[in-house]
Design an enzyme around this catalytic site. Structure first.
Site, mmCIF file in Angstrom:
data_model
loop_
_atom_site.group_PDB
_atom_site.id
_atom_site.type_symbol
_atom_site.label_atom_id
_atom_site.label_comp_id
_atom_site.label_asym_id
_atom_site.label_seq_id
_atom_site.Cartn_x
_atom_site.Cartn_y
_atom_site.Cartn_z
ATOM 1 N N GLU A 133 0.823 -1.217 0.000
ATOM 2 C CA GLU A 133 0.000 0.000 0.000
ATOM 3 C C GLU A 133 0.856 1.266 0.000
ATOM 4 O OE1 GLU A 133 -2.992 0.262 -0.722
ATOM 5 O OE2 GLU A 133 -3.509 -1.853 -0.603
ATOM 6 N N TYR B 144 -7.055 6.470 3.544
ATOM 7 C CA TYR B 144 -7.133 5.379 2.574
ATOM 8 C C TYR B 144 -6.330 4.169 3.023
ATOM 9 C CZ TYR B 144 -5.761 2.211 -0.969
ATOM 10 O OH TYR B 144 -5.484 1.027 -1.601
ATOM 11 N N ASP C 128 -10.208 5.004 -2.811
ATOM 12 C CA ASP C 128 -9.028 5.452 -3.538
ATOM 13 C C ASP C 128 -9.472 6.050 -4.871
ATOM 14 O OD1 ASP C 128 -9.761 3.244 -5.061
ATOM 15 O OD2 ASP C 128 -7.690 2.937 -5.679
ATOM 16 N N CYS D 183 -17.943 -4.262 -18.584
ATOM 17 C CA CYS D 183 -18.215 -3.865 -17.199
ATOM 18 C C CYS D 183 -19.464 -4.539 -16.634
ATOM 19 C CB CYS D 183 -18.385 -2.345 -17.117
ATOM 20 S SG CYS D 183 -18.579 -1.759 -15.426
ATOM 21 N N CYS E 298 -25.142 1.614 -15.012
ATOM 22 C CA CYS E 298 -24.262 2.766 -14.857
ATOM 23 C C CYS E 298 -24.949 4.079 -15.237
ATOM 24 C CB CYS E 298 -23.023 2.569 -15.719
ATOM 25 S SG CYS E 298 -21.879 3.969 -15.653
#
Length: 296
Positions: free
Chosen positions: A42, A125, A143, A208, A214
DNA sequence: TATTCGTGGAT
DNA sequence: TATCCAAGAAT
Protein backbone atom coordinates in the site's frame (compact mmCIF):
# COMPACT_ATOMS: atom_id res chain seq x y z
CA UNK A 1 -28.65 9.52 -4.16
CA UNK A 2 -28.96 5.91 -5.28
CA UNK A 3 -28.85 6.34 -9.00
CA UNK A 4 -28.08 2.74 -9.69
CA UNK A 5 -31.24 0.97 -10.60
CA UNK A 6 -30.56 -2.35 -8.97
CA UNK A 7 -30.67 -3.84 -5.50
CA UNK A 8 -27.38 -3.44 -3.65
CA UNK A 9 -27.14 -7.16 -3.15
CA UNK A 10 -27.34 -7.87 -6.87
CA UNK A 11 -24.83 -5.13 -7.51
CA UNK A 12 -22.40 -6.61 -5.00
CA UNK A 13 -22.73 -10.02 -6.58
CA UNK A 14 -22.12 -8.64 -10.05
CA UNK A 15 -18.93 -6.84 -9.08
CA UNK A 16 -17.62 -9.58 -6.82
CA UNK A 17 -18.38 -12.19 -9.47
CA UNK A 18 -16.50 -10.13 -12.01
CA UNK A 19 -13.59 -9.81 -9.59
CA UNK A 20 -13.36 -13.50 -8.93
CA UNK A 21 -13.11 -14.14 -12.66
CA UNK A 22 -10.80 -11.25 -13.56
CA UNK A 23 -8.66 -10.27 -10.58
CA UNK A 24 -4.94 -9.92 -11.18
CA UNK A 25 -2.73 -12.39 -9.40
CA UNK A 26 -0.76 -9.89 -7.31
CA UNK A 27 1.72 -11.06 -4.66
CA UNK A 28 0.23 -8.97 -1.86
CA UNK A 29 -3.12 -10.68 -2.51
CA UNK A 30 -1.66 -14.16 -2.07
CA UNK A 31 -3.25 -16.09 0.79
CA UNK A 32 0.17 -16.28 2.44
CA UNK A 33 0.75 -12.51 2.30
CA UNK A 34 1.19 -11.08 5.78
CA UNK A 35 -0.35 -7.81 7.03
CA UNK A 36 3.13 -6.33 6.73
CA UNK A 37 3.23 -7.36 3.08
CA UNK A 38 -0.11 -5.67 2.51
CA UNK A 39 1.14 -2.53 4.24
CA UNK A 40 4.35 -2.42 2.20
CA UNK A 41 2.37 -2.78 -1.00
CA UNK A 42 0.00 0.00 0.00
CA UNK A 43 2.84 2.41 0.71
CA UNK A 44 4.46 1.65 -2.62
CA UNK A 45 1.18 1.90 -4.50
CA UNK A 46 0.51 5.42 -3.27
CA UNK A 47 0.74 7.21 -6.61
CA UNK A 48 2.94 4.59 -8.25
CA UNK A 49 1.57 2.12 -10.84
CA UNK A 50 1.38 -1.59 -10.04
CA UNK A 51 3.75 -2.55 -12.82
CA UNK A 52 6.59 -0.49 -11.37
CA UNK A 53 5.86 -1.58 -7.80
CA UNK A 54 6.10 -5.31 -8.45
CA UNK A 55 9.92 -5.69 -8.62
CA UNK A 56 10.55 -3.17 -5.83
CA UNK A 57 8.03 -4.93 -3.61
CA UNK A 58 9.68 -8.31 -4.16
CA UNK A 59 13.14 -6.98 -3.31
CA UNK A 60 11.84 -5.12 -0.26
CA UNK A 61 10.02 -8.11 1.19
CA UNK A 62 12.99 -10.37 0.65
CA UNK A 63 15.25 -8.00 2.55
CA UNK A 64 12.75 -6.95 5.21
CA UNK A 65 10.15 -9.69 5.67
CA UNK A 66 8.99 -8.20 8.98
CA UNK A 67 8.64 -4.71 10.44
CA UNK A 68 11.34 -5.50 13.02
CA UNK A 69 13.85 -6.31 10.31
CA UNK A 70 13.27 -2.98 8.62
CA UNK A 71 13.31 -1.11 11.92
CA UNK A 72 16.73 -2.57 12.68
CA UNK A 73 18.21 -1.03 9.55
CA UNK A 74 19.04 2.62 8.92
CA UNK A 75 16.32 4.80 7.36
CA UNK A 76 18.77 5.63 4.59
CA UNK A 77 18.73 2.00 3.56
CA UNK A 78 14.97 2.24 3.10
CA UNK A 79 15.47 5.32 0.95
CA UNK A 80 18.05 3.48 -1.12
CA UNK A 81 15.88 0.40 -1.59
CA UNK A 82 13.01 2.63 -2.61
CA UNK A 83 14.91 3.23 -5.81
CA UNK A 84 13.02 5.17 -8.44
CA UNK A 85 9.49 4.57 -7.22
CA UNK A 86 9.10 8.30 -6.63
CA UNK A 87 8.03 10.31 -3.58
CA UNK A 88 10.90 8.95 -1.45
CA UNK A 89 9.43 10.41 1.72
CA UNK A 90 7.21 7.34 1.59
CA UNK A 91 10.30 5.20 2.21
CA UNK A 92 11.15 7.23 5.27
CA UNK A 93 7.59 6.99 6.54
CA UNK A 94 7.45 3.25 5.95
CA UNK A 95 10.62 2.91 7.98
CA UNK A 96 9.05 5.09 10.65
CA UNK A 97 5.95 2.91 10.63
CA UNK A 98 8.12 -0.19 11.04
CA UNK A 99 9.82 1.39 14.06
CA UNK A 100 6.49 2.30 15.62
CA UNK A 101 5.08 -1.18 14.98
CA UNK A 102 8.16 -2.76 16.50
CA UNK A 103 8.27 -0.52 19.56
CA UNK A 104 4.60 0.02 20.25
CA UNK A 105 2.79 -2.99 18.78
CA UNK A 106 5.08 -5.90 19.57
CA UNK A 107 6.21 -6.16 15.97
CA UNK A 108 2.70 -6.90 14.70
CA UNK A 109 0.90 -4.60 12.29
CA UNK A 110 -2.02 -3.29 14.33
CA UNK A 111 -5.53 -4.37 13.30
CA UNK A 112 -7.26 -1.31 14.67
CA UNK A 113 -8.08 1.39 12.13
CA UNK A 114 -7.21 4.22 14.53
CA UNK A 115 -3.89 2.60 15.44
CA UNK A 116 -3.07 2.21 11.77
CA UNK A 117 -3.99 5.82 11.11
CA UNK A 118 -1.57 6.94 13.79
CA UNK A 119 1.39 5.41 11.94
CA UNK A 120 3.55 7.69 9.81
CA UNK A 121 2.59 7.64 6.16
CA UNK A 122 -0.78 6.05 6.85
CA UNK A 123 -3.74 8.20 5.92
CA UNK A 124 -7.45 7.49 5.69
CA UNK A 125 -7.13 5.38 2.57
CA UNK A 126 -4.17 3.25 3.66
CA UNK A 127 -5.60 2.61 7.13
CA UNK A 128 -8.85 1.40 5.59
CA UNK A 129 -7.04 -0.63 2.95
CA UNK A 130 -4.81 -2.49 5.42
CA UNK A 131 -7.69 -3.09 7.83
CA UNK A 132 -9.85 -4.35 4.99
CA UNK A 133 -7.40 -6.33 2.87
CA UNK A 134 -5.18 -7.74 5.60
CA UNK A 135 -7.70 -8.11 8.43
CA UNK A 136 -10.94 -8.50 6.49
CA UNK A 137 -12.69 -5.66 8.28
CA UNK A 138 -15.54 -3.52 6.98
CA UNK A 139 -14.31 -0.07 5.93
CA UNK A 140 -14.96 2.49 3.23
CA UNK A 141 -11.88 2.08 1.07
CA UNK A 142 -11.89 5.15 -1.11
CA UNK A 143 -9.03 5.45 -3.54
CA UNK A 144 -8.84 7.06 -6.96
CA UNK A 145 -10.19 3.93 -8.65
CA UNK A 146 -13.18 3.58 -6.37
CA UNK A 147 -13.95 7.28 -6.60
CA UNK A 148 -14.05 7.06 -10.37
CA UNK A 149 -16.33 4.01 -10.38
CA UNK A 150 -18.82 5.75 -8.09
CA UNK A 151 -18.56 9.00 -10.03
CA UNK A 152 -19.63 7.21 -13.16
CA UNK A 153 -21.91 4.43 -12.00
CA UNK A 154 -23.75 6.39 -9.32
CA UNK A 155 -23.32 10.09 -9.98
CA UNK A 156 -23.23 9.89 -13.76
CA UNK A 157 -20.15 12.01 -14.37
CA UNK A 158 -16.93 11.03 -16.08
CA UNK A 159 -14.56 12.01 -13.27
CA UNK A 160 -14.85 12.73 -9.56
CA UNK A 161 -13.95 16.13 -8.14
CA UNK A 162 -10.33 16.90 -7.34
CA UNK A 163 -10.70 16.45 -3.62
CA UNK A 164 -12.74 13.75 -1.92
CA UNK A 165 -16.07 15.10 -0.72
CA UNK A 166 -18.32 14.10 2.15
CA UNK A 167 -20.95 13.16 -0.41
CA UNK A 168 -18.60 10.66 -2.00
CA UNK A 169 -17.89 9.12 1.35
CA UNK A 170 -21.62 8.83 2.06
CA UNK A 171 -22.20 7.18 -1.28
CA UNK A 172 -19.42 4.68 -0.76
CA UNK A 173 -20.69 3.94 2.75
CA UNK A 174 -24.22 3.43 1.44
CA UNK A 175 -23.04 0.76 -0.98
CA UNK A 176 -20.81 -1.05 1.51
CA UNK A 177 -22.10 -4.60 2.17
CA UNK A 178 -23.08 -5.41 5.73
CA UNK A 179 -20.83 -8.33 6.61
CA UNK A 180 -17.14 -7.81 7.31
CA UNK A 181 -15.89 -10.41 4.88
CA UNK A 182 -18.21 -9.42 2.06
CA UNK A 183 -17.40 -5.75 2.60
CA UNK A 184 -13.68 -6.53 2.36
CA UNK A 185 -14.14 -8.46 -0.88
CA UNK A 186 -16.36 -5.71 -2.27
CA UNK A 187 -13.70 -3.11 -1.46
CA UNK A 188 -10.95 -4.85 -3.39
CA UNK A 189 -13.35 -5.79 -6.19
CA UNK A 190 -14.54 -2.24 -6.85
CA UNK A 191 -10.97 -1.01 -6.77
CA UNK A 192 -9.93 -3.66 -9.28
CA UNK A 193 -12.86 -2.76 -11.51
CA UNK A 194 -11.64 0.83 -11.56
CA UNK A 195 -8.09 -0.28 -12.29
CA UNK A 196 -8.90 -2.68 -15.12
CA UNK A 197 -12.23 -1.70 -16.68
CA UNK A 198 -13.53 1.65 -15.44
CA UNK A 199 -10.22 3.33 -16.21
CA UNK A 200 -9.54 7.04 -16.40
CA UNK A 201 -9.02 6.96 -20.12
CA UNK A 202 -10.58 4.51 -22.52
CA UNK A 203 -12.83 2.59 -20.12
CA UNK A 204 -13.87 -0.85 -21.32
CA UNK A 205 -17.55 -0.36 -20.68
CA UNK A 206 -18.56 -3.35 -22.79
CA UNK A 207 -16.79 -5.57 -20.26
CA UNK A 208 -18.22 -3.87 -17.20
CA UNK A 209 -20.51 -5.73 -14.82
CA UNK A 210 -22.21 -2.40 -14.09
CA UNK A 211 -22.87 -1.54 -17.73
CA UNK A 212 -26.64 -1.91 -17.53
CA UNK A 213 -26.86 0.06 -14.29
CA UNK A 214 -24.26 2.77 -14.86
CA UNK A 215 -25.62 6.31 -14.53
CA UNK A 216 -22.87 7.74 -16.74
CA UNK A 217 -23.66 5.20 -19.44
CA UNK A 218 -27.38 5.95 -19.25
CA UNK A 219 -26.67 9.67 -19.53
CA UNK A 220 -24.86 9.11 -22.81
CA UNK A 221 -21.36 9.28 -21.35
CA UNK A 222 -21.16 13.07 -21.03
CA UNK A 223 -17.57 14.39 -20.96
CA UNK A 224 -16.03 15.88 -17.83
CA UNK A 225 -17.12 19.45 -17.23
CA UNK A 226 -15.36 20.50 -14.05
CA UNK A 227 -12.37 22.80 -13.71
CA UNK A 228 -9.26 21.88 -15.67
CA UNK A 229 -7.27 19.40 -13.65
CA UNK A 230 -3.93 21.04 -13.42
CA UNK A 231 -1.22 19.13 -15.16
CA UNK A 232 1.88 19.10 -13.03
CA UNK A 233 4.79 20.43 -15.01
CA UNK A 234 7.93 18.72 -13.90
CA UNK A 235 10.80 20.04 -15.97
CA UNK A 236 12.77 22.60 -14.03
CA UNK A 237 10.92 22.20 -10.75
CA UNK A 238 12.45 21.67 -7.33
CA UNK A 239 11.00 18.19 -7.49
CA UNK A 240 13.16 17.36 -10.45
CA UNK A 241 16.24 18.77 -8.72
CA UNK A 242 15.50 16.86 -5.54
CA UNK A 243 15.16 13.71 -7.60
CA UNK A 244 18.52 14.22 -9.27
CA UNK A 245 20.29 14.98 -6.00
CA UNK A 246 18.80 12.02 -4.21
CA UNK A 247 19.67 9.70 -7.09
CA UNK A 248 23.34 10.57 -6.57
CA UNK A 249 23.10 9.84 -2.86
CA UNK A 250 21.25 6.55 -3.43
CA UNK A 251 23.86 5.22 -5.80
CA UNK A 252 26.83 6.40 -3.79
CA UNK A 253 26.64 3.96 -0.84
CA UNK A 254 28.41 6.34 1.47
CA UNK A 255 29.41 9.92 1.87
CA UNK A 256 29.12 12.28 -1.07
CA UNK A 257 31.12 15.49 -1.53
CA UNK A 258 29.30 18.65 -2.54
CA UNK A 259 30.94 18.66 -5.96
CA UNK A 260 29.15 15.46 -6.95
CA UNK A 261 25.84 17.11 -6.15
CA UNK A 262 26.73 20.37 -7.84
CA UNK A 263 27.29 18.46 -11.07
CA UNK A 264 23.67 17.43 -11.53
CA UNK A 265 22.04 20.88 -11.65
CA UNK A 266 23.40 24.19 -12.94
CA UNK A 267 21.33 26.65 -10.91
CA UNK A 268 23.12 27.01 -7.57
CA UNK A 269 20.25 28.78 -5.85
CA UNK A 270 17.69 26.18 -6.78
CA UNK A 271 20.13 23.40 -6.06
CA UNK A 272 20.76 24.71 -2.56
CA UNK A 273 17.06 25.11 -1.94
CA UNK A 274 16.38 21.56 -3.07
CA UNK A 275 19.16 20.15 -0.93
CA UNK A 276 17.93 22.09 2.09
CA UNK A 277 14.51 20.64 1.49
CA UNK A 278 15.86 17.11 1.38
CA UNK A 279 17.74 17.70 4.63
CA UNK A 280 14.66 19.24 6.24
CA UNK A 281 12.64 16.20 5.18
CA UNK A 282 15.19 13.85 6.71
CA UNK A 283 16.03 12.28 3.36
CA UNK A 284 19.59 13.58 3.39
CA UNK A 285 22.00 13.97 6.28
CA UNK A 286 24.87 16.48 6.34
CA UNK A 287 27.90 14.80 7.89
CA UNK A 288 30.38 17.64 7.58
CA UNK A 289 30.83 20.92 5.75
CA UNK A 290 30.03 20.08 2.14
CA UNK A 291 29.58 16.34 2.71
CA UNK A 292 26.27 14.49 2.62
CA UNK A 293 24.81 11.01 2.84
CA UNK A 294 21.56 9.15 3.21
CA UNK A 295 20.31 9.20 6.83
CA UNK A 296 22.01 6.67 9.07
C1' DT B 1 -8.47 23.74 1.33
C1' DA B 2 -4.66 24.13 -1.82
C1' DT B 3 0.18 22.75 -2.39
C1' DT B 4 3.94 20.02 -2.34
C1' DC B 5 6.07 15.84 -2.94
C1' DG B 6 9.04 11.66 -8.11
C1' DT B 7 9.02 8.92 -11.82
C1' DG B 8 7.88 6.80 -16.06
C1' DG B 9 4.54 4.91 -19.34
C1' DA B 10 0.59 5.84 -22.38
C1' DT B 11 -1.86 8.64 -25.61
C1' DT C 1 5.55 16.75 -28.20
C1' DA C 2 2.80 17.86 -24.32
C1' DT C 3 -0.36 16.25 -21.29
C1' DC C 4 -2.39 12.94 -18.41
C1' DC C 5 -2.28 9.60 -15.07
C1' DA C 6 -0.82 6.22 -11.37
C1' DA C 7 -3.99 1.76 -4.55
C1' DG C 8 -2.21 9.43 -1.20
C1' DA C 9 -0.19 11.83 2.84
C1' DA C 10 1.21 15.79 5.21
C1' DT C 11 0.99 20.45 5.97
Amino acid sequence: MVAINATPSRLHSAVIGWYEANARDLPWRDSTATPWAVMVSEFMLQQTPVKRVLPAYAAWMERWPTPARLAADAPGEAVRMWGRLGYPRRALRLHGAAVAITEQHGGQVPEDHAALLALPGVGEYTAAAVASFAFRQRHVVLDTNVRRVFARAVTGVEYPAQATTAAERRTAAAYLPEGDDRAATWAVAVMELGALVCTARGPECADCPLFADCAWQKAGRPPYEGPARRGQTYEGTDRQVRGKLLAVLREAHGEVPQARLDAVWPDAVQRARALDGLVADGLVEPVAQGVYRLPG
